[in-house]
Design an enzyme around this catalytic site. Sequence first.
Site, PDB file in Angstrom:
ATOM      1  N   ASN A  18      23.666  23.614 -27.429  1.00 58.54           N
ATOM      2  CA  ASN A  18      22.675  23.443 -26.929  1.00 58.54           C
ATOM      3  C   ASN A  18      21.624  22.421 -27.283  1.00 58.54           C
ATOM      4  O   ASN A  18      21.489  22.358 -28.314  1.00 58.54           O
ATOM      5  CB  ASN A  18      21.950  25.019 -27.059  1.00 58.54           C
ATOM      6  CG  ASN A  18      20.806  25.066 -26.184  1.00 58.54           C
ATOM      7  OD1 ASN A  18      20.863  24.264 -24.996  1.00 58.54           O
ATOM      8  ND2 ASN A  18      19.693  25.828 -26.495  1.00 58.54           N
TER       9      ASN A  18
ATOM     10  N   ASP B 109      22.587  17.470 -35.744  1.00 56.53           N
ATOM     11  CA  ASP B 109      22.351  18.504 -35.327  1.00 56.53           C
ATOM     12  C   ASP B 109      23.423  19.577 -35.954  1.00 56.53           C
ATOM     13  O   ASP B 109      23.991  20.620 -35.275  1.00 56.53           O
ATOM     14  CB  ASP B 109      22.460  19.001 -33.564  1.00 56.53           C
ATOM     15  CG  ASP B 109      21.783  20.177 -33.310  1.00 56.53           C
ATOM     16  OD1 ASP B 109      21.318  20.896 -34.276  1.00 56.53           O
ATOM     17  OD2 ASP B 109      21.860  20.562 -32.049  1.00 56.53           O
TER      18      ASP B 109
END
Length: 432
Positions: free
Chosen positions: A279, A306
């Site tokens: 995401n 991330d």
Amino acid sequence: MAYILQNGRGILGDRELNVDVRIEGGRIAALGDHLPVGPTDEVLDCTGKVVTPGLVDLHVHLRDPGETEKETISTGTMAAAHGGFTTVGAMPNVVPVPDDADGIAAIRGRNCREGHVRVYQYASITRNRTAGQLVDFEAVAQAGAFAVSNDGSGVQDAATMYAAMRGAAQAGLPLAAHVEDDGLKNGGILNAGLRAKELGVPGVYHVVETAQLARDLALAQATGVHYHVCHVSTATSVDLIRRAKAAGVNVTAEVTPHHLLLTDSMIPDGPEAVNYKMNPPLRTERDRQALIAGLLDGTIDCIATDHAPHTAAEKARGLVDAPNGIVGSETAFSTLYTHFVRGKDARFTLAQLVHWMSSAPAAAFNLPVGQLLPGAPADLAVFDTEHEAVINADDFYSKGHNSPFVGWHVYGATVATIVAGKVVYIKEGVQS
């Protein structure tokens, strides 16, 4: 006694030079060709290797405290070191959330004691990260938070975000935003397109990201906050950020290796598909090309991983129910180097890639790291760009093995990582 890196190919800004590096007292004491070696000095032969500033990652999830079955401060920072990172920014989606001065002080103490690299700690934007009540920005700044973020969740209410930006600006804190409008998501799993239809899952439209980004850029212009956009994924987002920068908005942005390297069309059938679920989701080839162009023209400032570890059991739940996210600390440099510097799609120079992964993120958040210069902290990485390696999850230091890059043949494996003059990772078989 000094520690000397000898005969390496050093990346100094936009230059590549044959260089020795002398380290004393935790700092770079000298750079030069054929530096003298004293009788008590330790030497690491870097012949044929690339010596860079230690890489800087503004966006990792250490999962500690609260989800230590996925990662710990120790394993997550060791994974970072294995990837050549010497500095990471730890997101606040842990349990309990570091949303006040005591919480920041406690987690910073643990980061220092248990971390193998430098860890800068985010505070959340709102109490408990998802509530509407804002944190005390001055208090968390004084306790040592280097920025604020609700990463993992977008701030849904415009008034809350406006007040948060004003508070963060007054406290001198960058605000790093996960831009996602929950009201537009409609249960989406993958990028809305052909592949989502083929796999029979709901799609996530671009507007989920871009609608909230447009709102935030307007608020950032009104408040003057340093607004940082996490994991940009769409061509429209790149265009919005480009226009905002041209208008004088104080905005910086990051892009992940997976959004630069992969598209939704690459998601495989079967159980491996879960390792392509993140995401924001993987987007189209048009989006990928826009992200590359955004890096090259300065719209996007830096690369951030991330890094998001999950357990094998969680990822085994299937595409709909498995959590979002992949690990990235240990594969970022080698995959990007192989594809964009050495490969058929080579569009970056080595110096550019190193800049986007070291000095650029450091400069974006005004961190005193990411430089290969005399007097700078002795944070360095050494990479082998000449020999091919295969990415093997069994070699990961992270507890998470959830990666779409397992099995890739790459160049640029980490040989050694040095933090404040201390060797925190060295490849097995390398003598120092």
